[in-house]
Structures are given as C-alpha cells and as structure tokens.
Design a protein around this motif. Structure first.
Motif, mmCIF file in Angstrom:
data_model
loop_
_atom_site.group_PDB
_atom_site.id
_atom_site.type_symbol
_atom_site.label_atom_id
_atom_site.label_comp_id
_atom_site.label_asym_id
_atom_site.label_seq_id
_atom_site.Cartn_x
_atom_site.Cartn_y
_atom_site.Cartn_z
ATOM 1 N N ARG A 153 -1.124 2.020 -7.976
ATOM 2 C CA ARG A 153 -1.256 0.733 -7.308
ATOM 3 C C ARG A 153 -1.643 -0.316 -8.346
ATOM 4 N N THR A 154 -1.123 -1.511 -8.183
ATOM 5 C CA THR A 154 -1.478 -2.601 -9.095
ATOM 6 C C THR A 154 -2.882 -3.089 -8.762
ATOM 7 N N GLU A 155 -3.730 -3.097 -9.749
ATOM 8 C CA GLU A 155 -5.122 -3.510 -9.505
ATOM 9 C C GLU A 155 -5.219 -5.015 -9.295
ATOM 10 N N GLY A 156 -6.205 -5.416 -8.537
ATOM 11 C CA GLY A 156 -6.583 -6.826 -8.468
ATOM 12 C C GLY A 156 -5.729 -7.733 -7.601
ATOM 13 N N ILE A 157 -4.839 -7.158 -6.809
ATOM 14 C CA ILE A 157 -4.068 -8.035 -5.913
ATOM 15 C C ILE A 157 -3.740 -7.307 -4.610
ATOM 16 N N SER A 158 -3.774 -8.029 -3.515
ATOM 17 C CA SER A 158 -3.349 -7.462 -2.224
ATOM 18 C C SER A 158 -3.061 -8.610 -1.271
ATOM 19 N N SER A 159 -2.331 -8.303 -0.229
ATOM 20 C CA SER A 159 -2.006 -9.336 0.773
ATOM 21 C C SER A 159 -3.288 -9.855 1.405
ATOM 22 N N THR A 160 -4.213 -8.926 1.656
ATOM 23 C CA THR A 160 -5.483 -9.318 2.280
ATOM 24 C C THR A 160 -6.181 -10.367 1.425
ATOM 25 N N GLN A 161 -6.202 -10.084 0.113
ATOM 26 C CA GLN A 161 -6.867 -11.008 -0.811
ATOM 27 C C GLN A 161 -6.165 -12.372 -0.803
ATOM 28 N N LEU A 162 -4.842 -12.364 -0.818
ATOM 29 C CA LEU A 162 -4.101 -13.635 -0.815
ATOM 30 C C LEU A 162 -4.336 -14.401 0.482
ATOM 31 N N ARG A 163 -4.423 -13.637 1.594
ATOM 32 C CA ARG A 163 -4.664 -14.316 2.875
ATOM 33 C C ARG A 163 -6.040 -14.959 2.872
ATOM 34 N N GLU A 164 -6.992 -14.227 2.336
ATOM 35 C CA GLU A 164 -8.359 -14.759 2.332
ATOM 36 C C GLU A 164 -8.476 -15.994 1.441
ATOM 37 N N GLY A 190 5.958 -0.491 4.044
ATOM 38 C CA GLY A 190 4.846 -1.424 3.868
ATOM 39 C C GLY A 190 5.010 -2.637 4.766
ATOM 40 N N THR A 191 3.984 -3.484 4.751
ATOM 41 C CA THR A 191 4.044 -4.724 5.527
ATOM 42 C C THR A 191 4.682 -5.833 4.686
ATOM 43 N N TYR A 192 4.376 -5.830 3.403
ATOM 44 C CA TYR A 192 4.927 -6.815 2.457
ATOM 45 C C TYR A 192 4.686 -8.256 2.910
ATOM 46 N N ASP A 193 3.466 -8.516 3.339
ATOM 47 C CA ASP A 193 3.100 -9.874 3.734
ATOM 48 C C ASP A 193 2.786 -10.670 2.468
ATOM 49 N N LEU A 196 4.544 -11.565 -0.121
ATOM 50 C CA LEU A 196 5.002 -10.668 -1.191
ATOM 51 C C LEU A 196 4.422 -11.039 -2.561
ATOM 52 N N HIS A 197 3.840 -10.064 -3.206
ATOM 53 C CA HIS A 197 3.143 -10.332 -4.466
ATOM 54 C C HIS A 197 3.538 -9.339 -5.554
ATOM 55 N N GLN A 198 2.955 -9.519 -6.748
ATOM 56 C CA GLN A 198 3.293 -8.698 -7.912
ATOM 57 C C GLN A 198 3.066 -7.202 -7.647
ATOM 58 N N GLY A 199 2.029 -6.873 -6.899
ATOM 59 C CA GLY A 199 1.761 -5.463 -6.585
ATOM 60 C C GLY A 199 2.940 -4.842 -5.841
ATOM 61 N N HIS A 200 3.503 -5.593 -4.909
ATOM 62 C CA HIS A 200 4.676 -5.118 -4.167
ATOM 63 C C HIS A 200 5.872 -4.945 -5.101
ATOM 64 N N LEU A 201 6.074 -5.942 -5.984
ATOM 65 C CA LEU A 201 7.212 -5.874 -6.905
ATOM 66 C C LEU A 201 7.116 -4.642 -7.796
ATOM 67 N N ILE A 250 4.819 5.955 -2.056
ATOM 68 C CA ILE A 250 3.869 4.971 -1.509
ATOM 69 C C ILE A 250 2.766 4.745 -2.539
ATOM 70 N N GLY A 251 2.078 3.626 -2.429
ATOM 71 C CA GLY A 251 1.029 3.312 -3.402
ATOM 72 C C GLY A 251 -0.131 4.300 -3.359
ATOM 73 N N SER A 252 -0.830 4.397 -4.495
ATOM 74 C CA SER A 252 -1.890 5.408 -4.630
ATOM 75 C C SER A 252 -3.101 5.121 -3.745
ATOM 76 N N ASP A 253 -3.156 3.906 -3.143
ATOM 77 C CA ASP A 253 -4.253 3.651 -2.194
ATOM 78 C C ASP A 253 -4.118 4.578 -0.990
ATOM 79 N N TRP A 254 -2.956 5.179 -0.816
ATOM 80 C CA TRP A 254 -2.723 6.103 0.301
ATOM 81 C C TRP A 254 -2.808 7.565 -0.126
HETATM 82 N N1 CTP Z 1 0.775 -1.972 -3.184
HETATM 83 C C1 CTP Z 1 0.555 -1.754 -4.534
HETATM 84 N N2 CTP Z 1 -0.319 -2.547 -5.222
HETATM 85 C C2 CTP Z 1 -0.995 -3.536 -4.592
HETATM 86 C C3 CTP Z 1 -0.790 -3.776 -3.216
HETATM 87 C C4 CTP Z 1 0.110 -2.968 -2.527
HETATM 88 O O1 CTP Z 1 1.141 -0.861 -5.118
HETATM 89 N N3 CTP Z 1 -1.846 -4.272 -5.272
HETATM 90 C C5 CTP Z 1 1.686 -1.092 -2.460
HETATM 91 C C6 CTP Z 1 1.038 -0.296 -1.332
HETATM 92 O O2 CTP Z 1 0.412 0.844 -1.819
HETATM 93 C C7 CTP Z 1 2.247 0.047 -0.482
HETATM 94 C C8 CTP Z 1 3.153 -1.188 -0.657
HETATM 95 O O3 CTP Z 1 2.673 -1.868 -1.808
HETATM 96 O O4 CTP Z 1 2.925 1.156 -1.009
HETATM 97 C C9 CTP Z 1 3.103 -2.088 0.548
HETATM 98 O O5 CTP Z 1 1.737 -2.356 0.858
HETATM 99 P P1 CTP Z 1 1.185 -3.409 1.874
HETATM 100 O O6 CTP Z 1 0.245 -2.759 2.785
HETATM 101 O O7 CTP Z 1 2.319 -4.191 2.437
HETATM 102 O O8 CTP Z 1 0.404 -4.407 0.832
HETATM 103 P P2 CTP Z 1 -1.122 -4.759 0.643
HETATM 104 O O9 CTP Z 1 -1.187 -5.870 -0.347
HETATM 105 O O10 CTP Z 1 -1.926 -3.531 0.332
HETATM 106 O O11 CTP Z 1 -1.465 -5.331 2.085
HETATM 107 P P3 CTP Z 1 -2.862 -5.398 2.906
HETATM 108 O O12 CTP Z 1 -3.821 -6.099 2.007
HETATM 109 O O13 CTP Z 1 -2.510 -6.175 4.150
HETATM 110 O O14 CTP Z 1 -3.240 -3.989 3.205
#
Ligand code: CTP
Length: 448
Positions: A116-127, A10-13, A15-20, A94-98
């Motif tokens: 995948r953890t609902e309601g959080i993502s790096s994109t959302q935090l960046r925005e 992952g990119t892990y930008d 870092l948030h609860q979804g990553h943890l 890998i997360g289920s988004d894939w």
């Molecule tokens: N992941 C997850 N739940 C989230 C966000 C990410 O389980 N809410 C998982 C992804 O499926 C992946 C790993 O965390 O297996 C790393 O994802 P990454 O792309 O770094 O995180 P995103 O938050 O999805 O980043 P972006 O918004 O930039 O795509």
C-alpha cells in the motif's frame, strides 16, 4: 500461452496516487486487469457514508488511469467469489491494508496482497477538503447521548459544546464526551457553527428561534414543535436567513424507509387505501414522558414518527382526524388516531402505558407492505400478495443507532446550500405539527 487474468476491487473515491500505484502493480501481475468498483448503495450498506464521487464518476476515474481492461460494479457481499469464477480469474490482488482478510479466496484463485502507498487515502483527502463544523447540543438527555457517537462517522461533524441550564447535568455530559459545557445560551451560540436541539419539548421553539437569529443551522429533535404557527414562523425565519432547519425525524432518513416509500409510490401494491402504524414504549414513572407539565404523553412522544409514515405515503391533504385516548394524571398513556383522506384511511396507535405491536402496514389494491416492529428502526420489510409465491422480502442494514443518516443529510444540506430535503419536506413536517396541535387543543379527542 494462456492469458493471466487479474481482478481487484475498491471504492476509488477522489482517485489518488495510492490507487494509481495499486492499479499499476495489479496490472503488472498479468495480462488482463478487471477492476471492481463498489456501487453507491453497496458502500452505504458497508457503512461508508462519506464517499464524494458517485459510482459513475469513480468508474470514469478508474477507466482514465488506462490500467483497467475492464471495469465492473461490485454490488453485493459475496460477489467476489462469483466474479472470480465467472471471469475465469487467476489472481485476486488488493492492497496490503487488507492483508489476510481475503485468504478465503485462495480456494478460487491466487490471492496477492500488494504494498500500500503510505501517507495517502481517500479518507484523508476527504477530511482535508471538508469544512469541519462545530456542533453544539442543547440538552444532555438520552438522545443527546446517542447522538455524539453517531457524529463521529460523518465527515465534517464535530461536537464541541453542550448547553444545559442545569450546570451539573451539562458538566457531567461534557466530561464523558470531552465537550465544553454552557449554561448561557448566548455564549454557547457564539462558540458553535451548528445547533442540535435535543432539549425538553416545550423549550424547542425558543432555542430554535434564538439559534436561527444567531445565524446557526439547526437540527431539532421530535416532536419538533407543538404549534403550526410556530413551525411556519421558524421555517420562514430559516428561509429568510438562508439557513437549514431540519426536523430530526430519524426514520425519514433510514435507507429502508426511503425504499418503502419509493416502492409504494411506484405502484407495487396498487393504489394505497390504508396506512396503519403503531409505536409503543412503556415508561416507568416518574419520568418526563408521564408529566403533563412537560407536555408528556403518548401523542407528543410518539406521534411524530407514526405521522411521518402516514404523511410520506398518503400526503398532506387529509380531510379530518379523530382521536381516542386513555388518560392518566392528565397524560395520554394510549392514543389511537384516525386520519381520513379523500381516497384512503390511516390510523395510528401509540402507547407509553399500553403495550402493543409496533408495526407498519400499508395496504393497497394489489397487495400490502408489512414492516415488523420496530418499524421506525426499519431494516427489513416484506411486500405481500394474495398469491404468496409473489411475496418479496427486503433487507437493509443500518449502522449504529441510525442517527448518522439524519446527521449526514443535515450536513449535506448545509454544504450544498439546500433548504429543503425530499426525505422530509418542510410542508410534511408542518402537517405533522398541525395534527399534533389539533390533539393538544383537544379537537376531536374522546377519553376512553
Ligand atoms: N490503496 C493503496 N494505497 C493507498 C490507498 C489505497 O494501495 N494509499 C489500495 C487499497 O488497498 C485497495 C485500493 O487501493 O486495494 C482501493 O482502495 P480504496 O478503499 O478505494 O481507497 P482508500 O484510499 O483506502 O479509501 P478509504 O480511505 O475510503 O478507505
């Protein structure tokens, strides 16, 4: 019993609860967890332009979670298959988004898609943490049409307005992109934060000046200006008012072009002795490019980019220039320029009514760099030597129209309060204007 080895990427930008949650679940699948963190260049290559933390910070954040037994860097496409074999991996998680996207790895190990953890993502935090700037475009021609879609992939950039004194023109452009159209520049300036000037050449000076006076940061299309004094004045004005003024010389911001410059400066072709760059685009009349009253001509259309290549490699301390042009109806449809430096030569060939190969060749005492046409949209180049077995090819993707890189640089300069950008220094931009001005003044120009 054998250890079960798990890998995830992952990119892990930011870092948030979804990553943890994901890392915890991945770790629970086995005994040993390897986490692959994408490198900065790999992410950029995949079109992820907006990542906030650099690779070292992202690796550190993953380590600090305590879930990873080992952290590696993912740097190329196809690396996952290599890693799985090299590290003797049993499970790829890998997360289920894939879901479904990594089934091809089943040939090498077990593939598990974790919830995948609902309601959080790096994109959302960046925005959420990003200031959104309202960008107004001056002009609604071809380049403006390419610009709007490119802003969509740059966080914080939001085009809201278009200025065109021609009401109908502006209105139809605004309709396509959902913008507000203005015919009054002062009103337009009141409603935007940043201004992108993509109007006809001769209007640049006035628009840029007024935008700066209204305290707006400006990105101005090429040819930036046709007079050195004007360029000095406007950069001075921007400096005085603490504003960013950037020339939209798109090639300067292309990933591949930047690497050509740094490779050459690192000495891989020895001392540079010559730079040769060409650019030709045939234009059928009637068109602005062939209109003398609108400063048309090969030189004003195309010199900015070819001079950029020369100046980035050889610098701004040239000592003389000389031009030859074929002129039709008061417009140069072909111009060849020679620029002499104390220890090097350079030339450029431009055409709007003459067709030639648009490549770039940088020659040195040990070898040369060859960039095939269209070199200004660089995605590939080759470093060549007398001993051909030493030749090396370099491939770089760029996304979309490639304008996103200059837009991102512009916003990054604004956010980080940088007035100058190493990819295109103000003094380099001024030197380019100066050479174009010499031509316009007819200094050392011979008609052929
Ligand atoms: N992941 C997850 N739940 C989230 C966000 C990410 O389980 N809410 C998982 C992804 O499926 C992946 C790993 O965390 O297996 C790393 O994802 P990454 O792309 O770094 O995180 P995103 O938050 O999805 O980043 P972006 O918004 O930039 O795509």
């Amino acid at each position: 019993m054998l250890m079960t080895r798990v890998i995830t990427y992952g990119t892990y930008d930011l870092l948030h609860q979804g990553h943890l949650n994901l890392l915890r679940r991945a770790k629970e699948l086995g005994d040993y967890l390897i986490v692959g963190v994408t490198s900065d260049s790999f992410d950029r290559g995949r079109g992820k332009l907006n990542v906030r933390n650099n690779v070292l910070e992202r690796v550190e954040a993953v380590k600090n979670t305590g879930y990873a037994d080992e952290v590696i860097i993912e740097d190329y496409l196809g690396q996952k298959i290599d890693d799985i074999q090299k590290y003797d991996i049993d499970i790829f998680a890998i997360g289920s988004d894939w879901a479904g996207k990594f089934d091809y790895l089943n040939e090498y190990c077990k593939v598990v898609y974790l919830p995948r953890t609902e309601g959080i993502s790096s994109t959302q935090l960046r925005e959420e943490s990003q200031t959104v700037y309202r960008i107004g475009i001056v002009g609604s021609g071809r380049i403006a049409n390419r610009f709007v879609p490119e802003t969509k992939v740059v966080n914080g950039a939001h085009v809201t307005a278009v200025m065109n004194p021609d009401k109908e023109n502006g209105k139809s452009f605004a309709k396509i992109y959902g913008l507000t159209a203005y015919t009054n520049f002062d009103q337009f300036l009141e409603d935007v934060d940043l201004v992108y000037v993509a109007s006809p050449h001769l209007t640049h000076y006035e628009y840029v000046k007024r935008a700066l006076q209204a305290d707006k940061h400006v990105l101005c299309e090429i040819p930036f200006l046709l007079s050195k004094d004007q360029a000095l004045e406007l950069y001075g004005l921007a400096e005085e008012r603490n504003l960013v003024l950037l020339e939209a010389s798109k090639t300067a911001f292309f990933p591949a072009f930047g690497h050509i410059v740094t490779l050459v400066k690192s000495g891989i072709i020895g001392d540079v002795v010559d730079v040769k760059s060409s650019l030709s685009k045939m234009v059928p009349p009637p068109t602005r490019e062939l209109d003398a009253a609108q400063a048309g001509g090969a030189m004003t259309e195309h010199a900015s980019l070819t001079l950029l290549a020369i100046i980035k490699v050889l610098g701004i301390e040239w000592h003389d220039v000389d031009f030859r042009s074929r002129i039709e109806n008061g417009v140069d449809i072909y111009t060849k320029g020679v620029i002499n430096y104390p220890h090097a030569t350079a030339s450029f060939t431009l055409g709007i009514g003459v067709k030639t190969e648009g490549n770039l060749v940088i020659s040195g005492t040990k070898g040369y760099v060859y960039v095939p046409a269209p070199w200004w949209l660089t995605d590939f180049f080759e470093v060549r030597y007398e001993d051909q077995t030493k030749n090396k090819k370099y491939f770089y993707g760029y996304d979309g129209e490639g304008l996103r890189y200059e837009i991102q640089e512009w916003l990054s300069m604004i956010v980080n309060n940088r007035r100058s950008c190493y990819k295109l220094r103000r003094r380099e931009s001024i030197a380019i204007v100066e050479i174009i001005e010499k031509y316009i003044k007819g200094e050392k120009v011979t008609a052929i």
